[in-house]
Design a protein around this motif. Structure first.
Motif, PDB file in Angstrom:
ATOM      1  N   THR A 165       0.822  -1.205   0.000  1.00 55.59           N
ATOM      2  CA  THR A 165       0.000   0.000   0.000  1.00 55.59           C
ATOM      3  C   THR A 165       0.863   1.264   0.000  1.00 55.59           C
ATOM      4  OG1 THR A 165      -1.729  -1.172   1.205  1.00 55.59           O
ATOM      5  CG2 THR A 165      -1.814   1.224   1.282  1.00 55.59           C
ATOM      6  N   ILE A 166       2.045   1.166   0.588  1.00 56.60           N
ATOM      7  CA  ILE A 166       2.902   2.338   0.752  1.00 56.60           C
ATOM      8  C   ILE A 166       3.624   2.694  -0.547  1.00 56.60           C
ATOM      9  CG2 ILE A 166       4.885   3.234   2.075  1.00 56.60           C
ATOM     10  CD1 ILE A 166       3.951   1.206   4.303  1.00 56.60           C
ATOM     11  N   ILE A 167       3.829   1.707  -1.428  1.00 58.86           N
ATOM     12  CA  ILE A 167       4.657   1.928  -2.622  1.00 58.86           C
ATOM     13  C   ILE A 167       4.134   3.039  -3.524  1.00 58.86           C
ATOM     14  CG2 ILE A 167       5.598   0.839  -4.707  1.00 58.86           C
ATOM     15  CD1 ILE A 167       5.546  -1.833  -3.128  1.00 58.86           C
ATOM     16  N   PRO A 168       2.835   3.059  -3.909  1.00 59.56           N
ATOM     17  CA  PRO A 168       2.381   4.106  -4.838  1.00 59.56           C
ATOM     18  C   PRO A 168       2.560   5.526  -4.303  1.00 59.56           C
ATOM     19  CG  PRO A 168       0.756   2.337  -4.699  1.00 59.56           C
ATOM     20  CD  PRO A 168       1.746   2.104  -3.612  1.00 59.56           C
ATOM     21  N   VAL A 169       2.280   5.728  -2.997  1.00 64.18           N
ATOM     22  CA  VAL A 169       2.347   7.089  -2.460  1.00 64.18           C
ATOM     23  C   VAL A 169       3.786   7.553  -2.247  1.00 64.18           C
ATOM     24  CG1 VAL A 169       0.067   7.017  -1.395  1.00 64.18           C
ATOM     25  CG2 VAL A 169       2.042   6.253  -0.083  1.00 64.18           C
ATOM     26  N   MET A 170       4.699   6.608  -2.038  1.00 63.72           N
ATOM     27  CA  MET A 170       6.105   6.977  -1.863  1.00 63.72           C
ATOM     28  C   MET A 170       6.660   7.666  -3.104  1.00 63.72           C
ATOM     29  SD  MET A 170       7.930   3.782   0.129  1.00 63.72           S
ATOM     30  CE  MET A 170       9.570   4.482  -0.026  1.00 63.72           C
ATOM     31  N   ARG A 171       6.157   7.285  -4.270  1.00 69.21           N
ATOM     32  CA  ARG A 171       6.670   7.860  -5.526  1.00 69.21           C
ATOM     33  C   ARG A 171       6.496   9.363  -5.581  1.00 69.21           C
ATOM     34  NH1 ARG A 171       4.152   4.372 -10.401  1.00 69.21           N
ATOM     35  NH2 ARG A 171       5.389   5.861 -11.591  1.00 69.21           N
ATOM     36  N   TYR A 172       5.434   9.865  -4.923  1.00 67.81           N
ATOM     37  CA  TYR A 172       5.121  11.300  -5.003  1.00 67.81           C
ATOM     38  C   TYR A 172       5.136  11.971  -3.626  1.00 67.81           C
ATOM     39  CZ  TYR A 172       3.638   9.787  -9.624  1.00 67.81           C
ATOM     40  OH  TYR A 172       3.613   9.225 -10.884  1.00 67.81           O
ATOM     41  N   ASP A 173       5.742  11.296  -2.639  1.00 68.37           N
ATOM     42  CA  ASP A 173       5.827  11.855  -1.276  1.00 68.37           C
ATOM     43  C   ASP A 173       4.464  12.274  -0.734  1.00 68.37           C
ATOM     44  OD1 ASP A 173       8.471  11.405  -0.989  1.00 68.37           O
ATOM     45  OD2 ASP A 173       9.130  13.456  -1.341  1.00 68.37           O
ATOM     46  N   ILE A 174       3.464  11.424  -0.956  1.00 72.44           N
ATOM     47  CA  ILE A 174       2.116  11.712  -0.454  1.00 72.44           C
ATOM     48  C   ILE A 174       1.970  11.068   0.928  1.00 72.44           C
ATOM     49  CG2 ILE A 174      -0.357  11.380  -0.840  1.00 72.44           C
ATOM     50  CD1 ILE A 174       0.375  11.068  -3.870  1.00 72.44           C
ATOM     51  N   PRO A 175       1.673  11.850   1.970  1.00 71.35           N
ATOM     52  CA  PRO A 175       1.522  11.246   3.301  1.00 71.35           C
ATOM     53  C   PRO A 175       0.239  10.425   3.415  1.00 71.35           C
ATOM     54  CG  PRO A 175       1.089  13.607   3.404  1.00 71.35           C
ATOM     55  CD  PRO A 175       1.535  13.314   1.996  1.00 71.35           C
TER      56      PRO A 175
END
Length: 504
Positions: A279-289
């Motif tokens: 779940t964390i992988i997609p948001v890490m790409r754009y630094d989305i908390p």
């Protein structure tokens, strides 16, 4: 008419509500209130099926393929659950429109389940199509409730937008380029400031319905957050946030107000109730908390998972390099050892190739630097097959004495200490092992990655909770030393000493 382009960026906030959050008509109203009260310019809301509905859908598929006639009454129960919820929430044309769609869907499902009943089996894509209806219905009902409040709102069947490629390990990989293309097309036809999207379900590149597997709705929200380049993704659940340890096992556990992506990843891998690591992988790409919030306790600030996180706990700035502790139970340790392993290329490959062939999941690996032995932890239910595969694979080496044994140590648990500051703080391992030694805990194996984000130890299962309490109190409770003397301990004094000893 000009084509409407999808705006992306900080104007979007993504919310995800699980099955418990939309489990009743009153809870759906509460979710609508949260959406309405969010002052973000645009909102994308991902919803799961109503509580227990996904299980009910899988159950009626299993009954149909087992040729159990009760699948018909099971489907009627699903219909009644949504029918009664809609009657509570909607009225007039909205109610008539939803109930018409609901009865149309159930009629189609009845025909599909009849086909499964006759055939006696079901394909995965057929099953995924049937199961996904729970999300379709909850998204439609919520969108009607939000619109009833005069807001611009559309609902999205994410099978039209979210494209994923199934992998061999019962997982899926999002196709971001194709999903972005389809999202642009969808939004141009359905421009809206509030979008209620179905969680859990998606499509393959061939437009075959599929699901995102375990914790799929959280994954949906993270992917959508990345597609919209959202300001943040809020996961609404029934806990106040991420705890420093399982509060059911450690009563002194505290809420962590901030975690880094890596810390959340490590803790979720080792069984903490955070998020699935993917779940964390997609948001890490754009630094989305990602923010974990409790829908039943809106005053709790929750836990924010972001790029970097200070050790901020309940408003206090703690210096502890360890953020949290997680455990995994019901494991067995497999130890392969022998002098013939040292310096022989391919031994580890042969070991884990045999493990892979039986489909077992390796949780942790530890190898002596002498290369004399390799031990690893697997789920206890898989250890028999693993041991048999290794005995078969290394039969010749065992008979010749190059390997001395393939040993299984059952009834084990893993305890992991996680913290990003561990890498830059000397003495963390010493403190951890000292706490375990004082609690009289025997360690069976140790592993630490070179990133130093976690230290993992394998223990006896019966020692696990005592070990968890010991290390948690060492890192999280007061560092103040109190000297206390008891003179002539009788019954009360001796009992106090016993309690102190048990908690060390």
């Amino acid at each position: 008419m000009d084509k409407v382009h999808l705006p992306k960026g900080d104007m979007w906030a993504v919310h995800k509500f699980g099955g418990t959050c939309v489990g009743t008509s009153q809870r759906i109203k509460n979710v609508a209130d949260i959406i309405i009260s969010d002052d973000s310019e645009r909102k994308l809301v991902v919803v799961s099926a109503m509580s227990k509905v996904t299980d009910m859908m899988y159950d009626l598929i299993n009954k149909a393929q087992s040729r159990d006639d009760s699948y018909i009454s099971a489907l009627d129960a699903v219909l009644e659950k949504h029918n009664s919820t809609a009657l509570d929430l909607l009225e007039g044309d909205d109610l008539a429109s939803f109930l018409s769609q609901l009865h149309h869907d159930v009629s189609n499902l009845k025909a599909m389940l009849r086909a499964i009943y006759i055939a006696g089996h079901v394909t995965e894509s057929f099953s995924d199509f049937v199961v996904g209806h729970g999300e379709l219905w909850s998204a439609q009902m919520l969108s009607y409730v939000v619109r009833k409040n005069g807001l611009d709102c559309k609902w999205m069947d994410t099978r039209e937008v979210l494209i994923v490629n199934p992998t061999s390990s019962n997982q899926v990989d999002p196709d971001f380029l194709e999903s972005e293309r389809r999202l642009e097309k969808w939004f141009s036809q359905n421009p809206s400031e509030i979008i209620i999207a179905t969680g859990f379900i998606a499509s393959t590149p061939q437009n075959i319905p599929t699901t995102l597997k375990r914790d799929g709705s959280d994954f949906s929200a993270a992917i959508m957050g990345a597609l919209f380049r959202a300001r943040q993704v809020t996961i609404w659940t029934d806990v106040d946030g991420v705890y420093s340890a399982d509060p059911r096992k450690v009563s002194e556990a505290v809420i962590l107000t901030k975690l880094s992506y890596q810390e959340a990843w490590e803790m979720s891998y080792f069984g903490a109730n955070v998020l699935h690591p993917r779940t964390i992988i997609p948001v890490m790409r754009y630094d989305i908390p990602i923010v974990i919030r409790n829908i039943f306790n809106l005053s709790a600030p929750g836990t924010t998972i972001c790029r970097s996180a200070s050790a901020d706990v309940d408003g206090q700035n703690l210096d502890s390099p360890v953020k949290g502790f997680a455990t995994i139970d019901n494991l067995a340790l497999v130890n392969v050892e022998g002098t013939g392993m040292a310096g022989v290329p391919g031994t580890a490959s042969a070991i884990f190739s045999a493990v892979k062939d039986v489909g077992a999941n390796v949780i942790m690996i530890s190898q002596a630097s002498s290369e004399h032995s390799v031990c690893f932890a697997v789920p206890e239910k898989e250890v028999k097959a693993v041991a048999e595969a290794l005995q078969s694979r290394f039969r010749q080496a065992l008979d010749a004495g190059r390997l001395s044994q393939v040993a299984v140590i059952p009834n084990c648990s893993i305890l992991a200490a996680v913290g990003q500051k561990m890498a830059s703080t000397p003495g963390v391992s010493a403190t951890l092992f000292n706490a375990l030694a004082k609690a009289n805990i025997n360690i069976r194996a140790i592993a630490q990655g070179c990133s130093e984000y976690n230290i993992t130890v394998v223990l006896k299962r019966e020692d696990c909770i005592r070990a968890l309490r010991a290390v948690h109190s060492r890192f999280y409770l007061s560092r103040t030393t109190i000297a206390m003397g008891i003179i002539g301990p009788g019954l009360i004094g001796a009992t106090l000493l016993d309690q102190l000893r048990d908690q060390v």
